[in-house]
Design an enzyme around this catalytic site. Structure first.
Site, PDB file in Angstrom:
ATOM      1  N   HIS A  62     -16.493  48.870  -7.791  1.00 36.90           N
ATOM      2  CA  HIS A  62     -15.824  50.012  -8.411  1.00 36.90           C
ATOM      3  C   HIS A  62     -14.337  49.935  -8.072  1.00 36.90           C
ATOM      4  O   HIS A  62     -13.937  49.303  -7.087  1.00 36.90           O
ATOM      5  CB  HIS A  62     -16.389  51.324  -7.884  1.00 36.90           C
ATOM      6  CG  HIS A  62     -17.778  51.599  -8.352  1.00 36.90           C
ATOM      7  ND1 HIS A  62     -18.380  52.827  -8.169  1.00 36.90           N
ATOM      8  CD2 HIS A  62     -18.693  50.834  -8.983  1.00 36.90           C
ATOM      9  CE1 HIS A  62     -19.604  52.802  -8.680  1.00 36.90           C
ATOM     10  NE2 HIS A  62     -19.817  51.587  -9.171  1.00 36.90           N
ATOM     11  N   GLU A  66     -12.322  52.036  -6.719  1.00 35.95           N
ATOM     12  CA  GLU A  66     -11.995  52.513  -5.375  1.00 35.95           C
ATOM     13  C   GLU A  66     -12.300  51.445  -4.330  1.00 35.95           C
ATOM     14  O   GLU A  66     -11.508  51.191  -3.420  1.00 35.95           O
ATOM     15  CB  GLU A  66     -12.799  53.772  -5.022  1.00 35.95           C
ATOM     16  CG  GLU A  66     -12.605  54.936  -5.942  1.00 35.95           C
ATOM     17  CD  GLU A  66     -13.677  55.009  -7.026  1.00 35.95           C
ATOM     18  OE1 GLU A  66     -13.894  54.006  -7.733  1.00 35.95           O
ATOM     19  OE2 GLU A  66     -14.283  56.077  -7.173  1.00 35.95           O
ATOM     20  N   CYS A 114     -18.119  58.297  -6.784  1.00 35.08           N
ATOM     21  CA  CYS A 114     -19.564  58.365  -6.618  1.00 35.08           C
ATOM     22  C   CYS A 114     -19.889  58.394  -5.116  1.00 35.08           C
ATOM     23  O   CYS A 114     -18.994  58.308  -4.272  1.00 35.08           O
ATOM     24  CB  CYS A 114     -20.230  57.156  -7.278  1.00 35.08           C
ATOM     25  SG  CYS A 114     -19.896  55.587  -6.428  1.00 35.08           S
ATOM     26  N   CYS A 151     -18.629  55.236  -3.180  1.00 39.73           N
ATOM     27  CA  CYS A 151     -17.179  55.228  -2.990  1.00 39.73           C
ATOM     28  C   CYS A 151     -16.734  56.333  -2.045  1.00 39.73           C
ATOM     29  O   CYS A 151     -15.831  56.135  -1.228  1.00 39.73           O
ATOM     30  CB  CYS A 151     -16.469  55.322  -4.331  1.00 39.73           C
ATOM     31  SG  CYS A 151     -16.733  53.843  -5.345  1.00 39.73           S
TER      32      CYS A 151
END
Length: 153
Positions: free
Chosen positions: A53, A55, A83, A86
């Site tokens: 992701h 992040e 999420c 993360c």
């Protein structure tokens, strides 16, 4: 929180680049002392890695740049509410402040869903500021998925 911010603008630029690569358009930048030390858009498809992701990739880049596993004093700007995975990485990295654009009622874990930072098992919770460039961040996602639905199968 509304309005624009130069670091969120950089995160939005990373999200746009992700969309150009046919990745879900989410972008993130890590900032320390007014300088970007990590930046990324989603790269899950390109790397065949569900943990890639925006992040996570930006945090990895920042940690590598500093040669350390934690980022105390750093701020993270991301276009979508993180999420659970993360949010945990942000906590473990000891990020000072989290700024995010659009809320994610389905997959978010900060102010939606599990509310990770409110859990007694969370060791570190950053200061959280939501809604920064929210409309622009949300439109990137809506337009991306609208285009996916309209593509011929």
């Amino acid at each position: 929180m509304s309005g624009t911010n130069r670091f969120m603008d950089e995160a939005l630029a990373e999200a746009r680049k992700a969309a150009e690569r046919d990745e879900v358009p989410i972008g993130a930048v890590v900032v320390l002392d007014g300088h970007i030390i990590g930046r990324a858009g989603n790269i899950t498809r390109a790397t065949c890695d569900v943990t890639a992701h925006a992040e996570m990739a930006a945090i990895r880049m920042a940690c590598e740049a500093l040669g350390q596993e934690r980022l105390p004093g750093a701020d993270l700007y991301v276009t979508l509410e993180p999420c659970t995975m993360c949010a945990a990485a942000i906590s473990f990295a000891r990020i000072r402040r989290l700024y995010y654009g659009a809320r994610d009622p389905k997959g978010g874990a900060v102010e939606s869903g599990v509310r990770f930072y409110d859990q007694p098992t969370c060791h570190h919770a950053p200061d959280v500021y939501s809604g920064l460039s929210e409309t622009t961040a949300a439109e990137l996602l809506v337009d991306f998925f609208k285009g996916k639905r309209e593509e011929p199968r």
